[in-house]
Design an enzyme around this catalytic site. Structure first.
Site, PDB file in Angstrom:
ATOM      1  N   ASP A 106       0.857  -1.239  -0.241  1.00 41.60           N
ATOM      2  CA  ASP A 106      -0.180   0.136  -0.095  1.00 41.60           C
ATOM      3  C   ASP A 106       0.792   1.342   0.016  1.00 41.60           C
ATOM      4  O   ASP A 106       1.492   1.905  -1.382  1.00 41.60           O
ATOM      5  CB  ASP A 106      -1.026  -0.171   1.368  1.00 41.60           C
ATOM      6  CG  ASP A 106      -1.806   0.672   1.229  1.00 41.60           C
ATOM      7  OD1 ASP A 106      -2.856   0.702   0.419  1.00 41.60           O
ATOM      8  OD2 ASP A 106      -1.967   1.927   2.386  1.00 41.60           O
ATOM      9  N   ARG A 145     -10.021 -12.699   6.590  1.00 45.91           N
ATOM     10  CA  ARG A 145      -9.346 -13.122   6.013  1.00 45.91           C
ATOM     11  C   ARG A 145     -10.045 -14.747   5.452  1.00 45.91           C
ATOM     12  O   ARG A 145      -9.370 -15.157   4.489  1.00 45.91           O
ATOM     13  CB  ARG A 145      -8.374 -13.417   7.839  1.00 45.91           C
ATOM     14  CG  ARG A 145      -7.617 -12.201   8.009  1.00 45.91           C
ATOM     15  CD  ARG A 145      -6.315 -12.979   8.941  1.00 45.91           C
ATOM     16  NE  ARG A 145      -5.971 -11.933   9.847  1.00 45.91           N
ATOM     17  CZ  ARG A 145      -5.642 -10.438   9.235  1.00 45.91           C
ATOM     18  NH1 ARG A 145      -5.002 -10.102   8.162  1.00 45.91           N
ATOM     19  NH2 ARG A 145      -5.403  -9.625  10.078  1.00 45.91           N
TER      20      ARG A 145
HETATM   21  P1  IMP Z   1       1.932  -0.727   4.170  1.00 46.73           P
HETATM   22  O1  IMP Z   1       2.781  -0.752   4.886  1.00 46.73           O
HETATM   23  O2  IMP Z   1       0.853   0.924   3.852  1.00 46.73           O
HETATM   24  O3  IMP Z   1       2.375  -0.258   2.717  1.00 46.73           O
HETATM   25  O4  IMP Z   1       0.310  -1.512   4.428  1.00 46.73           O
HETATM   26  C1  IMP Z   1       0.905  -2.690   4.288  1.00 46.73           C
HETATM   27  C2  IMP Z   1      -0.186  -3.623   4.799  1.00 46.73           C
HETATM   28  O5  IMP Z   1      -1.131  -3.012   5.589  1.00 46.73           O
HETATM   29  C3  IMP Z   1      -0.379  -4.533   4.341  1.00 46.73           C
HETATM   30  O6  IMP Z   1       0.637  -5.995   4.555  1.00 46.73           O
HETATM   31  C4  IMP Z   1      -1.604  -4.996   5.150  1.00 46.73           C
HETATM   32  O7  IMP Z   1      -1.454  -6.089   6.070  1.00 46.73           O
HETATM   33  C5  IMP Z   1      -1.568  -4.147   5.151  1.00 46.73           C
HETATM   34  N1  IMP Z   1      -2.815  -3.241   4.000  1.00 46.73           N
HETATM   35  C6  IMP Z   1      -3.088  -2.473   3.250  1.00 46.73           C
HETATM   36  N2  IMP Z   1      -3.951  -2.065   2.161  1.00 46.73           N
HETATM   37  C7  IMP Z   1      -5.011  -2.755   2.790  1.00 46.73           C
HETATM   38  C8  IMP Z   1      -6.244  -2.778   1.928  1.00 46.73           C
HETATM   39  O8  IMP Z   1      -6.721  -2.885   1.481  1.00 46.73           O
HETATM   40  N3  IMP Z   1      -6.740  -4.193   3.518  1.00 46.73           N
HETATM   41  C9  IMP Z   1      -6.241  -4.658   3.836  1.00 46.73           C
HETATM   42  N4  IMP Z   1      -5.547  -4.617   4.736  1.00 46.73           N
HETATM   43  C10 IMP Z   1      -4.434  -3.684   4.565  1.00 46.73           C
END
Ligand code: IMP
Ligand code: MG
Length: 183
Positions: free
Chosen positions: A106, A168
């Site tokens: 994300d 999940r």
């Molecule tokens: P980042 O550090 O922002 O890249 O987020 C990574 C983590 O956030 C992922 O491994 C997911 O566990 C969680 N995440 C990000 N986007 C989503 C979503 O749309 N739904 C559920 N979990 C998310």
């Protein structure tokens, strides 16, 4: 079933299990081709990546090892910049090829931390395999080696991904329905 209700939010069907399976198979084929004879360590980021990891690693044809870390950065449907390590790495990665297996990238903050940590621990090479990628939310610059599906910047659940602990177990992926608030 085309909508699901989890806690206070409603989600609509977005990616079917067949679409997910195709994306997983494509990633698996690329891993098999690129990593032949390289004996990688697959490092699975829990909790979200457990189903993707099971489906993709099961298709890996060569020798490999598998280990897990548990990280948390999300709170509800909002990402936080603070990544908590709930279960640490218990395998020696020095001089090894490590493939980090993620459910979704994300902002990229979680993976950026992970990658730096692995390099610091002496990994020879770090590759990243993610089922889903939100380019519109990505704030980092690192290269993502294997991406299953690129998706818009919407909150999703299913196939390992949760909303506050729920969702999940859903075999398909669902996207949040944005509620319009009367002013
Ligand atoms: P980042 O550090 O922002 O890249 O987020 C990574 C983590 O956030 C992922 O491994 C997911 O566990 C969680 N995440 C990000 N986007 C989503 C979503 O749309 N739904 C559920 N979990 C998310
Ligand atoms: Mg994750």
């Amino acid at each position: 079933m085309s909508t699901v209700r989890l806690h206070d939010k409603t989600f609509t069907l977005y990616l079917t299990k067949q679409q997910i399976e195709e994306a997983v198979n494509t990633v698996a084929q690329r891993l098999n081709k690129d990593l032949k004879g390289k004996k990688p360590i697959f490092l699975v980021v829990l909790n979200g990546a457990f189903l993707f990891a099971a489906d993709v690693i099961r298709q890996f044809e060569g020798d490999c090892e598998v280990c897990f870390v548990k990280l948390s950065s999300y709170s509800g449907t909002l990402t936080t910049t603070h990544v908590r390590e709930i279960m640490g790495l218990d395998m020696e990665v020095k001089n090894r090829l490590v493939v980090v297996v993620e459910d979704i990238i994300d902002t990229g903050i979680t993976m950026d931390n992970m990658q730096k940590k692995l390099i610091g621990l002496g990994a020879r090479e770090v590759k990243i395999a993610t089922l889903l990628f939100k380019p519109g939310a990505f704030r980092k610059k690192f290269k993502i080696d294997y991406i299953g599906i690129e998706i818009p910047n919407d909150f999703i659940v299913g196939y390992g991904l949760d909303y506050d602990g729920l969702g999940r177990n859903l075999p398909d992926i669902y996207k949040i329905i944005k509620e319009s608030h009367a002013q």
